[in-house]
Design a protein around this motif. Structure first.
Motif, PDB file in Angstrom:
ATOM      1  N   SER A   1       0.763  -1.218  -0.068  1.00 30.99           N
ATOM      2  CA  SER A   1      -0.385   0.008   0.199  1.00 30.99           C
ATOM      3  C   SER A   1       1.217   1.127  -0.818  1.00 30.99           C
ATOM      4  O   SER A   1       1.839   1.094   0.176  1.00 30.99           O
ATOM      5  CB  SER A   1      -1.265   0.015   1.297  1.00 30.99           C
ATOM      6  N   VAL A   2       0.117   2.264  -0.552  1.00 33.94           N
ATOM      7  CA  VAL A   2       0.437   3.917  -0.576  1.00 33.94           C
ATOM      8  C   VAL A   2       0.481   4.452  -0.203  1.00 33.94           C
ATOM      9  O   VAL A   2      -1.049   4.611  -0.580  1.00 33.94           O
ATOM     10  CB  VAL A   2       1.484   3.891  -1.791  1.00 33.94           C
ATOM     11  N   SER A   3       0.833   5.408   0.359  1.00 29.06           N
ATOM     12  CA  SER A   3       0.087   7.021   1.241  1.00 29.06           C
ATOM     13  C   SER A   3      -0.726   8.404   0.123  1.00 29.06           C
ATOM     14  O   SER A   3       0.195   7.681  -1.279  1.00 29.06           O
ATOM     15  CB  SER A   3       0.553   7.765   2.186  1.00 29.06           C
ATOM     16  N   ARG A   4      -1.509   8.923   0.582  1.00 28.32           N
ATOM     17  CA  ARG A   4      -1.798   9.342  -0.668  1.00 28.32           C
ATOM     18  C   ARG A   4      -0.922  10.405  -1.354  1.00 28.32           C
ATOM     19  O   ARG A   4      -0.257  10.657  -2.803  1.00 28.32           O
ATOM     20  CB  ARG A   4      -2.450  10.696   0.181  1.00 28.32           C
ATOM     21  N   THR A   5       0.365  10.852  -0.782  1.00 33.86           N
ATOM     22  CA  THR A   5       1.313  11.383  -1.188  1.00 33.86           C
ATOM     23  C   THR A   5       2.659  10.568  -2.017  1.00 33.86           C
ATOM     24  O   THR A   5       3.387  10.970  -2.754  1.00 33.86           O
ATOM     25  CB  THR A   5       1.893  12.649  -0.409  1.00 33.86           C
TER      26      THR A   5
ATOM     27  N   SER B   1       5.350   7.511   1.713  1.00 32.17           N
ATOM     28  CA  SER B   1       5.066   6.177   3.251  1.00 32.17           C
ATOM     29  C   SER B   1       4.314   4.781   2.209  1.00 32.17           C
ATOM     30  O   SER B   1       3.169   5.061   1.529  1.00 32.17           O
ATOM     31  CB  SER B   1       4.407   7.019   3.784  1.00 32.17           C
ATOM     32  N   THR B   2       4.999   3.740   2.203  1.00 30.21           N
ATOM     33  CA  THR B   2       4.853   2.517   1.184  1.00 30.21           C
ATOM     34  C   THR B   2       5.255   1.574   2.190  1.00 30.21           C
ATOM     35  O   THR B   2       5.780   1.811   3.579  1.00 30.21           O
ATOM     36  CB  THR B   2       5.904   2.144   0.296  1.00 30.21           C
TER      37      THR B   2
ATOM     38  N   THR C   1       7.727  -3.252  -5.063  1.00 23.41           N
ATOM     39  CA  THR C   1       7.767  -1.959  -5.307  1.00 23.41           C
ATOM     40  C   THR C   1       6.554  -1.123  -5.053  1.00 23.41           C
ATOM     41  O   THR C   1       6.481  -1.522  -6.413  1.00 23.41           O
ATOM     42  CB  THR C   1       8.921  -1.099  -5.134  1.00 23.41           C
ATOM     43  N   ILE C   2       5.853  -0.844  -4.729  1.00 28.43           N
ATOM     44  CA  ILE C   2       4.659   0.030  -4.677  1.00 28.43           C
ATOM     45  C   ILE C   2       5.102   1.118  -5.249  1.00 28.43           C
ATOM     46  O   ILE C   2       6.133   2.419  -4.093  1.00 28.43           O
ATOM     47  CB  ILE C   2       3.686   0.052  -4.012  1.00 28.43           C
TER      48      ILE C   2
END
Length: 129
Positions: free
Chosen positions: A50-54, A57-58, A69-70
């Motif tokens: 998963s990845v944060s909105r910006t 952070s993953t 890698t996301i």
């Protein structure tokens, strides 16, 4: 609402690489936390990354850490999953998902499928030995 369309899945030999893409519709892509999940035949859907909105952070599942890698490009409204050193056990249908339910991204909450509002149709990844 957002519509998600995955692409990039195909048959690849063990040790090979693929990059999955998930294109999102709408102009609010940056408001969504994004995730990748996968489901193999006869198994439950499992979290991949998963990845944060910006995009700052993953988090990745232990089974793919160091190999997958996301990332995301908010200007292109697309999230990616770079997959290296593929193994036969990575064979599955890969789904991307989006959510606005979480106020802040977290490495624990974002692993839960029930958190996500929207899902793509999936793309098949098959890794031959």
């Amino acid at each position: 609402q957002v519509q998600l369309v995955e692409s990039g899945g195909e048959l690849v030999q063990a040790g090979g690489s693929l990059r999955l893409s998930c294109a999102a519709s709408g102009r609010t892509f940056s408001s969504y936390v994004m995730g990748w999940f996968r489901q193999a035949p006869g198994k439950e859907r499992e979290f991949v990354a998963s990845v944060s909105r910006t995009g700052d952070s993953t988090t990745h599942a232990d089974s793919v850490k160091g190999r997958f890698t996301i990332s995301r490009d908010n200007a292109k409204t697309t999230v990616y999953l770079q997959m290296n050193s593929l193994r036969p056990e990575d064979t599955a249908v890969y789904y991307c998902a989006a959510t606005t339910r979480v106020r802040y991204w977290s490495s624990t909450t974002s692993r839960q499928p029930l958190v996500y509002d929207y899902w793509g149709q999936g793309t098949q990844v098959t890794v031959s030995s």
